[in-house]
Design an enzyme around this catalytic site. Structure first.
Site, PDB file in Angstrom:
ATOM      1  N   ARG A   1     -34.059   1.395 -17.692  1.00 23.14           N
ATOM      2  CA  ARG A   1     -35.419   1.378 -18.251  1.00 23.14           C
ATOM      3  C   ARG A   1     -36.010  -0.027 -18.279  1.00 23.14           C
ATOM      4  O   ARG A   1     -37.209  -0.199 -18.132  1.00 23.14           O
ATOM      5  CB  ARG A   1     -35.379   1.896 -19.687  1.00 23.14           C
ATOM      6  CG  ARG A   1     -35.227   3.378 -19.768  1.00 23.14           C
ATOM      7  CD  ARG A   1     -34.955   3.799 -21.184  1.00 23.14           C
ATOM      8  NE  ARG A   1     -36.117   3.569 -22.041  1.00 23.14           N
ATOM      9  CZ  ARG A   1     -36.125   3.807 -23.332  1.00 23.14           C
ATOM     10  NH1 ARG A   1     -35.042   4.248 -23.925  1.00 23.14           N
ATOM     11  NH2 ARG A   1     -37.208   3.587 -24.046  1.00 23.14           N
TER      12      ARG A   1
ATOM     13  N   LYS B   1     -17.013   9.838 -19.841  1.00 22.36           N
ATOM     14  CA  LYS B   1     -16.716  10.517 -21.087  1.00 22.36           C
ATOM     15  C   LYS B   1     -17.721  10.083 -22.139  1.00 22.36           C
ATOM     16  O   LYS B   1     -18.310   9.020 -21.966  1.00 22.36           O
ATOM     17  CB  LYS B   1     -15.293  10.228 -21.531  1.00 22.36           C
ATOM     18  CG  LYS B   1     -15.091   8.806 -22.051  1.00 22.36           C
ATOM     19  CD  LYS B   1     -13.853   8.668 -22.874  1.00 22.36           C
ATOM     20  CE  LYS B   1     -14.086   9.095 -24.302  1.00 22.36           C
ATOM     21  NZ  LYS B   1     -13.482   8.218 -25.311  1.00 22.36           N
TER      22      LYS B   1
ATOM     23  N   ASP C   1     -11.530  10.014 -16.677  1.00 20.46           N
ATOM     24  CA  ASP C   1     -10.700   9.704 -17.838  1.00 20.46           C
ATOM     25  C   ASP C   1      -9.977   8.427 -17.437  1.00 20.46           C
ATOM     26  O   ASP C   1      -9.092   8.460 -16.578  1.00 20.46           O
ATOM     27  CB  ASP C   1      -9.693  10.815 -18.125  1.00 20.46           C
ATOM     28  CG  ASP C   1      -8.928  10.527 -19.411  1.00 20.46           C
ATOM     29  OD1 ASP C   1      -8.463   9.381 -19.564  1.00 20.46           O
ATOM     30  OD2 ASP C   1      -8.802  11.424 -20.252  1.00 20.46           O
ATOM     31  N   HIS C   2     -10.374   7.316 -18.010  1.00 19.52           N
ATOM     32  CA  HIS C   2      -9.887   6.046 -17.450  1.00 19.52           C
ATOM     33  C   HIS C   2      -8.370   5.869 -17.605  1.00 19.52           C
ATOM     34  O   HIS C   2      -7.771   5.050 -16.927  1.00 19.52           O
ATOM     35  CB  HIS C   2     -10.674   4.846 -17.994  1.00 19.52           C
ATOM     36  CG  HIS C   2     -10.271   4.389 -19.355  1.00 19.52           C
ATOM     37  ND1 HIS C   2     -10.721   4.989 -20.495  1.00 19.52           N
ATOM     38  CD2 HIS C   2      -9.453   3.389 -19.762  1.00 19.52           C
ATOM     39  CE1 HIS C   2     -10.194   4.382 -21.539  1.00 19.52           C
ATOM     40  NE2 HIS C   2      -9.423   3.410 -21.135  1.00 19.52           N
TER      41      HIS C   2
ATOM     42  N   LYS D   1      -4.929   4.112 -14.906  1.00 16.57           N
ATOM     43  CA  LYS D   1      -3.932   3.091 -15.261  1.00 16.57           C
ATOM     44  C   LYS D   1      -2.681   3.270 -14.402  1.00 16.57           C
ATOM     45  O   LYS D   1      -2.177   4.379 -14.273  1.00 16.57           O
ATOM     46  CB  LYS D   1      -3.564   3.197 -16.751  1.00 16.57           C
ATOM     47  CG  LYS D   1      -4.704   2.810 -17.688  1.00 16.57           C
ATOM     48  CD  LYS D   1      -4.254   2.888 -19.137  1.00 16.57           C
ATOM     49  CE  LYS D   1      -5.442   2.792 -20.084  1.00 16.57           C
ATOM     50  NZ  LYS D   1      -5.787   1.437 -20.467  1.00 16.57           N
TER      51      LYS D   1
ATOM     52  N   HIS E   1      -7.505  11.252 -23.310  1.00 19.38           N
ATOM     53  CA  HIS E   1      -6.420  10.362 -22.897  1.00 19.38           C
ATOM     54  C   HIS E   1      -5.027  10.895 -23.265  1.00 19.38           C
ATOM     55  O   HIS E   1      -4.117  10.910 -22.445  1.00 19.38           O
ATOM     56  CB  HIS E   1      -6.593   8.976 -23.515  1.00 19.38           C
ATOM     57  CG  HIS E   1      -7.971   8.411 -23.332  1.00 19.38           C
ATOM     58  ND1 HIS E   1      -8.713   8.638 -22.203  1.00 19.38           N
ATOM     59  CD2 HIS E   1      -8.744   7.623 -24.127  1.00 19.38           C
ATOM     60  CE1 HIS E   1      -9.887   8.017 -22.317  1.00 19.38           C
ATOM     61  NE2 HIS E   1      -9.931   7.402 -23.477  1.00 19.38           N
TER      62      HIS E   1
ATOM     63  N   LYS F   1      -6.953   3.646 -34.989  1.00 17.52           N
ATOM     64  CA  LYS F   1      -7.600   2.342 -34.852  1.00 17.52           C
ATOM     65  C   LYS F   1      -7.107   1.462 -35.985  1.00 17.52           C
ATOM     66  O   LYS F   1      -6.655   1.949 -37.017  1.00 17.52           O
ATOM     67  CB  LYS F   1      -9.117   2.503 -34.963  1.00 17.52           C
ATOM     68  CG  LYS F   1      -9.696   3.359 -33.852  1.00 17.52           C
ATOM     69  CD  LYS F   1     -10.802   2.625 -33.138  1.00 17.52           C
ATOM     70  CE  LYS F   1     -11.359   3.413 -31.986  1.00 17.52           C
ATOM     71  NZ  LYS F   1     -10.981   2.887 -30.685  1.00 17.52           N
TER      72      LYS F   1
END
Ligand code: BG6
Length: 528
Positions: free
Chosen positions: A83, A187, A216-217, A221, A279, A379
């Site tokens: 934008r 995601k 899905d990162h 890996k 994940h 976390k």
């Protein structure tokens, strides 16, 4: 991936596929098998949400590193759509700053200049058909030289259906002539089963499943991909990979970071949606799946879906017995005092969102009957550590008598995903000396010390695979929906049965209720 052009490159076209095959030999035998074998055919990549965080932190640095490694074809174009008013030069400057800040390798003048000359910017509103008309014109101009088209949805997820619809209306959804058209979807893919189904439906209105690449990162890996190699390229593990020899499995994804200014998203997501649905379920399926018939994308994904289908649903009261929800309170992480979740900017001071979840799952099939799988993620935990631990059963007969062997830990295989990637096998060994004393020791394989090349970032691998048309490391529609079916049942159970939210101190290993969950089976969480 090599950082410089190699001696002895030879190139030829692989019949019927769009990539260029590259073979080479190098002097260093340690590099063998780590070299590029294929390169995509010319394409234009269009990034929707080009001024956003994801593009800056992950996509542009990943593309730059692919350029450094000479994976990108000539020609190619990266068209950022956003934008903010900007021209190509300003977009290139933004990219330069992004790469300086976030690239795994420093920016080098010649490669950067080459790379920057492939970047373009198109200003436009997502809802405005003019944006797509302009895009169609741009792509039309590029079509002869770059027949491949790859779209990347890096906008807020609520806009995914709209971008897809507009692309369809503008006639940009289907390939033209000899080209291909694919779309990568970031995601989160929905927030429950129903919304994931709706999103699949909306995307399928314009794109065929083969064109869709759901990211899905974790699948990008290296160590996650190594799970497949470890299990199926070796003969000694698979015979004991079942309920007969395995006591239980623990999957931990611990993060020391908090929500990093993402209160808006995280408040309505929580740890279960943010980490487990995607994940952790990917780790679980790769670990538990049956050997695929081939390494074709669908053969692997078929087996992964079967695992998710066999996960025993946690419905009704079972949620309160089999899951633990937690939320971090103020504490100290890495020596720094940090606020509690409810004190984070943008978080409701009475928030009920979980920042930690632990659960016990069972996979009701022949291989895994009765084996508990314990999952935990949180976390603001003590440290960053992602690990899969497979604990084996004790020997059937205790030959070495107490006290020497009574305290001996059972055999354990720890697959360390990050950081310090590697594999550890724990077993008992005789202490030197005249008496028989058995002690627990570790045999370790570490990626860093065994391979010369640093692993690429997950986004490098995934972008490259999408350019090549290899969807093995992307999630299929039924996989996503099956994962959501399990998660949605838990979310509904939590609501219905008012599953308590336990506080835990930031910098700890989560609420004590999670210790109780695993202690019921006379096990304990690994100390990482
Ligand atoms: C993302 C989550 O998908 O994965 C984040 O949204 C999380 O909350 C991140 O921090 C973890 O990724 P990694 O690669 O750092 O383990």
């Amino acid at each position: 991936m090599p950082s410089s052009p190699a001696k002895g490159w030879s190139m030829g076209h692989n019949a019927g596929r769009e990539e260029v095959v590259v073979s080479m030999d190098r002097d260093n035998p340690l590099r063998e098998g780590l070299e590029p074998e294929r390169r995509p055919a010319p394409f234009a990549l269009v990034i929707f949400g080009a001024t956003g965080d994801l593009c800056r932190r992950k996509l542009l640095p990943a593309l730059y590193n692919l350029a450094v490694d000479r994976w990108l074809p000539e020609p190619y174009a990266v068209v950022g759509v956003g934008r903010s008013p900007m021209n190509d030069t300003a977009f290139r400057e933004t990219a330069q700053r992004a790469i300086d800040q976030h690239s795994r390798r420093p920016r080098q003048a010649p490669v950067w200049e080459q790379f920057a000359s492939h970047l373009y910017y198109l200003q436009g509103e997502i809802h405005d058909p003019t944006t797509y008309r302009k895009l169609a014109e741009t792509l039309q101009g590029l079509a002869a030289a770059m027949p491949g088209r790859l779209y990347y949805l890096a906008t807020p997820p609520t806009l995914y259906p709209e971008v897809a619809r507009q692309l369809g209306t503008a006639g940009l959804g289907q390939p033209r002539g000899s080209g291909w058209t694919r779309i990568i979807v970031e995601k989160p893919f929905g927030h429950d089963l129903e919304s994931a189904r709706q999103l699949n439906l909306a995307l399928h209105q314009v794109f065929a499943e083969e064109q869709l690449y759901r990211i899905d990162h974790y699948l990008g890996k290296e160590t996650v991909q190594n799970l497949l190699v470890f299990r199926f390229a070796n003969g000694i593990f698979e015979p004991i990979w079942n309920q007969q020899y395995i006591d239980h499995v623990q999957i931990t994804v611990a993060e020391s970071i908090g929500i990093e200014g993402r209160a808006n998203y995280y408040e309505s997501a929580g740890a279960l949606r943010d980490m487990v649905q995607n994940h952790m379920f990917q780790l679980l399926s790769l670990l538990a799946m049956e050997p695929p018939v081939t390494l074709e994308a669908d053969a692997i994904r078929d087996e992964k879906v079967k695992v998710l289908k066999a996960v025993r649903p946690l419905a009704g009261h079972a949620v309160n017995e089999e899951t633990v929800r937690g939320q971090y309170q103020a504490g100290v992480v890495d020596g720094q005092p940090v606020p509690g979740y409810r004190e984070e900017t943008g978080v409701n001071p009475a928030s009920d969102t979980e920042t930690y979840v632990a659960m016990r799952l069972f996979i009701d099939n022949w291989r895994w009957a009765g084996v508990p799988f314990y999952l935990r993620t949180g976390k603001r935990m003590s440290k960053r550590a992602t690990e899969i631990a497979i604990q084996f059963k004790r020997p059937p007969h205790r030959l070495f008598s107490a006290p020497s062997a009574a305290e001996l830990d059972p055999n354990l295989l720890a697959i360390k995903i990050q950081p310090d990637e590697g594999i550890i096998l724990r077993f008992g060994a005789k202490e030197p000396g005249a008496r028989i004393r058995v002690r627990t020791v570790n045999m370790e394989f570490l990626y860093d010390t065994s391979f010369a090349d640093p692993a690429p970032e997950a986004y490098e691998r995934l972008l490259l695979d999408a350019m090549l048309g290899d969807s093995t490391l992307f999630t299929r529609h039924d996989e996503v929906e099956q994962a959501w079916a399990i998660i949605t049942a838990i979310l509904e159970g939590w609501k219905r049965h008012r599953t308590p939210l336990h506080g835990y101190e930031a910098g700890s290993w989560g609420p004590s209720a999670a210790d109780d969950l695993i202690a019921r089976d006379l096990a304990r969480w690994r100390h990482l």
